[in-house]
Design a protein around this motif. Structure first.
Motif, short mmCIF file in Angstrom:
data_model
loop_
_atom_site.label_atom_id
_atom_site.label_comp_id
_atom_site.label_asym_id
_atom_site.label_seq_id
_atom_site.Cartn_x
_atom_site.Cartn_y
_atom_site.Cartn_z
N GLY A 1 5.75 -58.71 6.13
CA GLY A 1 5.76 -58.97 7.58
C GLY A 1 5.96 -57.71 8.38
N SER A 2 7.04 -57.67 9.19
CA SER A 2 7.30 -56.51 10.05
C SER A 2 7.74 -55.29 9.25
CB SER A 2 8.38 -56.86 11.08
OG SER A 2 9.59 -57.22 10.43
N GLY A 3 7.91 -55.44 7.93
CA GLY A 3 8.26 -54.28 7.09
C GLY A 3 7.06 -53.45 6.70
N ALA A 4 5.87 -53.86 7.15
CA ALA A 4 4.67 -53.08 6.86
C ALA A 4 4.72 -51.75 7.61
CB ALA A 4 3.43 -53.87 7.24
N GLY A 5 4.07 -50.75 7.02
CA GLY A 5 4.02 -49.44 7.67
C GLY A 5 4.05 -48.32 6.66
N THR A 6 4.18 -47.10 7.17
CA THR A 6 4.25 -45.90 6.34
C THR A 6 5.59 -45.21 6.57
OG1 THR A 6 1.85 -45.60 6.45
CG2 THR A 6 3.17 -43.68 5.82
N PHE A 7 6.23 -44.78 5.47
CA PHE A 7 7.57 -44.20 5.54
C PHE A 7 7.60 -42.92 4.70
CE2 PHE A 7 7.44 -48.82 5.16
CZ PHE A 7 7.81 -49.19 6.44
N ASN A 8 8.24 -41.88 5.23
CA ASN A 8 8.24 -40.57 4.58
C ASN A 8 9.67 -40.01 4.56
OD1 ASN A 8 5.14 -40.00 4.54
ND2 ASN A 8 5.59 -40.63 6.63
N GLU A 9 9.96 -39.24 3.50
CA GLU A 9 11.25 -38.57 3.42
C GLU A 9 11.15 -37.39 2.46
OE1 GLU A 9 14.42 -37.36 4.60
OE2 GLU A 9 13.91 -39.32 5.45
N VAL A 10 12.02 -36.37 2.68
CA VAL A 10 12.08 -35.18 1.85
C VAL A 10 13.54 -34.94 1.46
CG1 VAL A 10 11.68 -32.69 1.72
CG2 VAL A 10 10.07 -34.16 2.95
N GLN A 11 13.77 -34.58 0.19
CA GLN A 11 15.12 -34.26 -0.29
C GLN A 11 15.10 -32.90 -0.96
OE1 GLN A 11 16.34 -34.18 -3.70
NE2 GLN A 11 18.53 -34.44 -3.40
N ARG A 12 16.11 -32.07 -0.62
CA ARG A 12 16.24 -30.73 -1.20
C ARG A 12 17.62 -30.58 -1.81
NH1 ARG A 12 13.24 -29.98 3.50
NH2 ARG A 12 11.31 -28.75 3.24
N GLU A 13 17.68 -29.84 -2.93
CA GLU A 13 18.98 -29.67 -3.58
C GLU A 13 18.94 -28.45 -4.50
OE1 GLU A 13 22.28 -32.54 -5.75
OE2 GLU A 13 20.17 -33.11 -5.72
N SER A 14 20.08 -27.82 -4.65
CA SER A 14 20.23 -26.72 -5.60
C SER A 14 21.62 -26.79 -6.20
CB SER A 14 20.02 -25.36 -4.90
OG SER A 14 20.98 -25.18 -3.88
N GLY A 15 21.80 -26.10 -7.34
CA GLY A 15 23.10 -26.12 -7.98
C GLY A 15 23.11 -25.36 -9.28
N PHE A 16 24.26 -25.43 -9.97
CA PHE A 16 24.47 -24.70 -11.22
C PHE A 16 24.88 -25.68 -12.32
CE2 PHE A 16 25.15 -21.54 -7.96
CZ PHE A 16 24.52 -20.40 -8.47
N ASN A 17 24.46 -25.37 -13.55
CA ASN A 17 24.89 -26.13 -14.73
C ASN A 17 25.44 -25.16 -15.77
OD1 ASN A 17 24.36 -29.08 -14.63
ND2 ASN A 17 22.34 -28.35 -14.01
N PRO A 18 26.74 -25.16 -16.00
CA PRO A 18 27.32 -24.26 -17.01
C PRO A 18 27.49 -24.94 -18.37
CG PRO A 18 29.04 -25.14 -15.61
CD PRO A 18 27.75 -25.77 -15.15
N LYS A 19 27.73 -24.10 -19.36
CA LYS A 19 28.01 -24.56 -20.72
C LYS A 19 28.94 -23.57 -21.39
CE LYS A 19 25.91 -25.26 -25.28
NZ LYS A 19 24.64 -25.26 -26.06
N PHE A 20 29.91 -24.10 -22.16
CA PHE A 20 30.82 -23.25 -22.91
C PHE A 20 30.98 -23.86 -24.31
CE2 PHE A 20 32.07 -23.35 -18.45
CZ PHE A 20 31.98 -22.00 -18.11
N GLY A 21 31.03 -23.00 -25.30
CA GLY A 21 31.16 -23.50 -26.66
C GLY A 21 31.83 -22.50 -27.58
N VAL A 22 32.27 -23.01 -28.71
CA VAL A 22 32.88 -22.18 -29.74
C VAL A 22 32.46 -22.74 -31.11
CG1 VAL A 22 35.01 -23.56 -29.73
CG2 VAL A 22 35.04 -21.22 -30.64
N LYS A 23 32.23 -21.85 -32.03
CA LYS A 23 31.85 -22.22 -33.39
C LYS A 23 32.71 -21.42 -34.36
CE LYS A 23 27.98 -21.68 -36.64
NZ LYS A 23 26.58 -21.19 -36.76
N TYR A 24 33.21 -22.10 -35.41
CA TYR A 24 34.05 -21.41 -36.39
C TYR A 24 33.61 -21.82 -37.79
CZ TYR A 24 38.10 -19.61 -38.88
OH TYR A 24 38.91 -18.91 -39.74
N ALA A 25 33.26 -20.82 -38.62
CA ALA A 25 32.84 -21.06 -39.99
C ALA A 25 34.08 -21.09 -40.88
CB ALA A 25 31.86 -19.99 -40.44
N LEU A 26 34.55 -22.29 -41.18
CA LEU A 26 35.73 -22.43 -42.03
C LEU A 26 35.45 -21.91 -43.43
CD1 LEU A 26 38.61 -23.61 -41.73
CD2 LEU A 26 37.71 -25.74 -42.69
N THR A 27 34.28 -22.23 -43.95
CA THR A 27 33.75 -21.68 -45.20
C THR A 27 32.25 -21.49 -44.98
OG1 THR A 27 33.12 -23.78 -46.25
CG2 THR A 27 35.45 -23.10 -46.44
N PRO A 28 31.53 -20.87 -45.92
CA PRO A 28 30.08 -20.74 -45.74
C PRO A 28 29.35 -22.08 -45.58
CG PRO A 28 30.83 -19.22 -47.43
CD PRO A 28 32.01 -20.09 -47.09
#
Length: 723
Positions: free
Chosen positions: A443-470
């Motif tokens: 019905g009255s919901g007919a029509g054309t609709f537009n939108e734009v979204q912008r975003e930026s950011g950071f993604n970090p990572k931290f880890g540790v590895k230990y060889a207990l034996t080979p």
């Protein structure tokens, strides 16, 4: 499915087996040992047992031995991997993937070699070197859409030195259905020794339908029943070249992969998964297609200090679907009328990535890269004309997304046993959405609709590895992952009151941000008794913030919004053992408890509610036994898988329970080095799995949810020849 070709393959394979028997060249039963697999999960070649993250690797031998052909064949063999039928009817052959309880569109990355693909794409399992499933956020090296983890399909590469090939065929029969057939083959041809080679494969696959359509009691015309509905055909192939120069310091690999899929009708059960009778008012043609092409060019330059890689790709996908919505539309309009909704999707995605992976002499190794992706997706539902009503509904949307990122990861060996890992990714995304819709339904919901979204950011990572034996390695990781945000296009005039009633501002309703997870895991990778016992285990805790949620407005539109928090806790355990000559046993256990902890201001779901489509438990066990009777080597394989119950909110906010299910498969055949003939039974006990209630193109008939059902018991012969 080309029965004459399959018959020739049977005859050729039988003759080859007889020749090998006559010449007494049967391969000996191997000593008991579990082979290690080299993976590239961290963008460098490493032993899977040395990679400091939770990863399941399915090698080429296992893929062939267990008869994988599609995603659903191997998905149940991976701890804490769950899946359901895709979130849209368009391109109904797809699926939605979840790792460690992080469920939703674009939460799990899917890669074919170096190229990211939509998670709903299901490449035929042909000519693969291995499958890698990386659990936990991979936001540094793999970016958006990998906040639950990443599934990587690694193809066999052209070999510039050795001519080789294979031929493979399957003949089978499915209960409630009929005959099925699969045929595929590959060929590797060196053109110039040590310099240039071409590798190609092709496949065709037919799976019979298991559904029968009959007129419902109130059908205006009693049409004849139709059998074999839900039948599917897939065909396609690939061709790649490899050019090596300067003693393999430079390699250039162009590749083209195509896949075409057809279904002759909607392959969904009514009400329960085991119901193979579809009762309909009208016998309408509700078929679907899913076609895609992938063009890629991978260039590598190897120096003494590291490797430079460039990956360029273009992915094109065209999908269509049609849906018999007569019952739902007739109920809405108050009179009986045929209604067939049609939808189509056209996607074009370009990707460029540059990467450097070091090979320094010393304790420090680094990986740096830059990533660019541009996608354009057009989705359409053409006018649905109904007699006496006119245009009931039409829809068109175009989504343009541009993603840019730079990333780096460093590994520092403080001692021979202790290694520290740190990574960071910076991303910048732009999403542009345009939607138009019309028809009497809006019905009255007919029509054309537009939108734009912008975003930026950071993604970090931290880890540790230990060889207990080979042979025993401990690791721990803390990592952030994210999912790209987006825009909403809806009728502000029609929906203003509904939006305000929910406390959503006009600005907030126009777009939604990325959501993200912080994951914490600790694990062990170990092998004992000269690699005859391998035990890997990981425990994890995940915090999920700003969850993207779909909000249904009373005006008929829906918008995505951020809100609330969730957490996911669990573990993975994988054990492989070779206790005797020729015998290998394996088991995998995944446990995930994923729940909403804070429903947010919108309170769409309650605190404590389970994340949908995520079972608490999935278990798998397998046994492989290689033995010989006289000069004939034989191989037995058996596996069982259990997938726990889960909750689906695909169509109903309160949710529908997907019952737990168990699957068992058996295979027995010859095990010659180059020729194999195997008899198999898939889904031995004929358990029909509920894989989701599938969202419709139009609207769901509340009295008849559509269930994506697993395949019934299938028995057949698998033939393979290598040369």
């Amino acid at each position: 499915m080309a029965p004459s070709v399959l018959a020739m393959l049977v005859a050729g394979t039988t003759a080859a087996i007889a020749q090998e028997k006559d010449e007494s060249v049967a391969a000996p039963v191997p000593e008991s040992s579990i082979g290690d697999i080299v993976v590239t999960a961290q963008r460098r070649a490493e032993s899977a047992q040395k990679v400091p993250l939770s990863i399941t690797v399915l090698g080429a031998g296992q893929i062939e031995r267990e008869g994988y052909r599609s995603f659903q064949d191997y998905a149940v063999r991976v701890p804490n991997l769950s899946f359901s039928q895709g979130g849209s009817s368009i391109g109904g052959l797809g699926q939605a993937i979840s790792l460690r309880g992080i469920y939703g569109t674009n939460t799990t990355g899917v890669y074919l070699d170096e190229t990211p693909l939509p998670g709903s794409v299901d490449p035929q399992v042909v000519d693969l070197e291995r499958i890698e499933v990386l659990r936990g956020p991979q936001g540094t090296l793999y970016g958006a859409r990998s906040m639950g983890g990443t599934v990587r399909l690694i193809t066999r590469q052209p070999d510039v030195n050795e001519f080789s090939g294979s031929a493979h065929g399957i003949i089978s029969s499915t209960r409630h259905g009929g005959a099925n057939g699969t045929i595929d083959g590959s060929l590797n041809i060196p053109i110039v020794a040590e310099t240039l080679a071409i590798r190609a494969f092709a496949f065709g696959d037919y799976q019979s339908g298991v559904f029968t359509r009959i007129p419902s009691a109130d059908a205006p015309t009693q049409y004849s029943p139709r059998d074999n509905l839900g039948a599917s055909r897939r065909y396609g192939g690939a061709i790649a070249a490899r050019l090596q120069l300067l003693d393999n310091a430079i390699s250039i690999t162009p590749r083209v992969i195509i896949q075409r899929s057809r279904t002759n009708a909607q392959p969904y059960a009514d009400l329960v998964a085991g119901n193979f009778v579809q009762k309909r008012l009208f016998d309408l043609d509700d078929k679907g297609t899913d076609d895609w092409n992938l063009f890629s060019l991978t260039s590598r330059y190897g120096a003494d200090f590291g490797e430079f890689v460039s990956v360029t790709s273009q992915f094109n996908r065209d999908a269509s679907d049609s849906e018999n919505a007569s019952e739902a539309i007739s109920g809405l309009l108050g009179f009986t009328t045929p209604s067939l909704f049609r939808g189509s999707s056209r996607a074009r995605t370009f990707v460029q990535e540059f990467r450097f992976t070091s090979a320094f002499d010393g304790p420090l190794q680094v990986t740096f890269g830059a990533f660019y992706q541009k996608s354009n997706i057009l989705t359409q539902i053409p006018s649905n004309i109904i007699d006496g009503v006119g245009d009931f509904y039409n829809y068109r949307s175009r989504n343009r997304t541009t993603e840019k990122a730079v990333y780096g990861e460093a590994n520092l060996s403080l001692t021979d046993k202790l290694q520290l890992i740190a990574g960071l990714r910076y991303f910048r995304n732009i999403v542009s959405l345009s939607v138009s819709q019309g028809g009497v339904a809006v019905g009255s919901g007919a029509g054309t609709f537009n939108e734009v979204q912008r975003e930026s950011g950071f993604n970090p990572k931290f880890g540790v590895k230990y060889a207990l034996t080979p042979s025993v390695n401990l690791f721990a990781n803390a990592a952030k992952g994210f999912r790209i945000g987006g825009a909403n296009a809806y009728s502000e005039n029609l929906c203003a009151a509904d939006r305000q009633a929910l406390g959503i501002s006009a600005d907030a309703a126009r777009s939604y941000r990325s959501d993200s997870v912080w994951s914490y895991e600790a694990g062990i990778k170990s092998s004992f008794f000269n690699n005859r016992l391998v035990v890997n285990a990981t425990g994890f805790h995940v915090n999920w913030s700003n969850i993207q949620q779909s909000v249904a407005l009373a005006c008929g539109f829906s918008i995505d919004q951020n809100g609330g928090r969730a957490r996911s806790d669990g573990f993975e355990l994988e054990v492989q053992a070779s206790p005797a000559k020729g015998l290998t046993l394996g088991t995998g256990v995944g446990y995930t408890d994923a729940r909403i902890t804070d429903p947010g201001a919108l309170a769409i779901v309650t605190a404590g509610a389970r994340i949908q489509q995520v079972p608490r438990w999935n278990l798998t066990a397998s046994a492989d036994y290689r033995f010989a009777i006289g000069a004939v080597p034989l191989a037995f394989h058996g596996d069982v898988s259990h997938v726990g119950s889960s909750l689906s909110r695909s169509n109903l906010l309160t949710g529908r329970i997907r019952p737990a299910y168990d699957l068992a498969n058996l295979r027995l055949g010859t095990d010659f080095e180059r020729f194999n003939l195997t008899f198999f039974i898939e889904n031995v006990f004929d358990k029909i799995a509920n894989l989701a209630d599938v969202p419709p193109l139009a609207l769901e008939d509340p009295n008849r949810p559509r269930i994506a059902a697993g395949r019934p018991r299938t028995m057949g012969i698998d033939m393979r020849a290598k040369f």
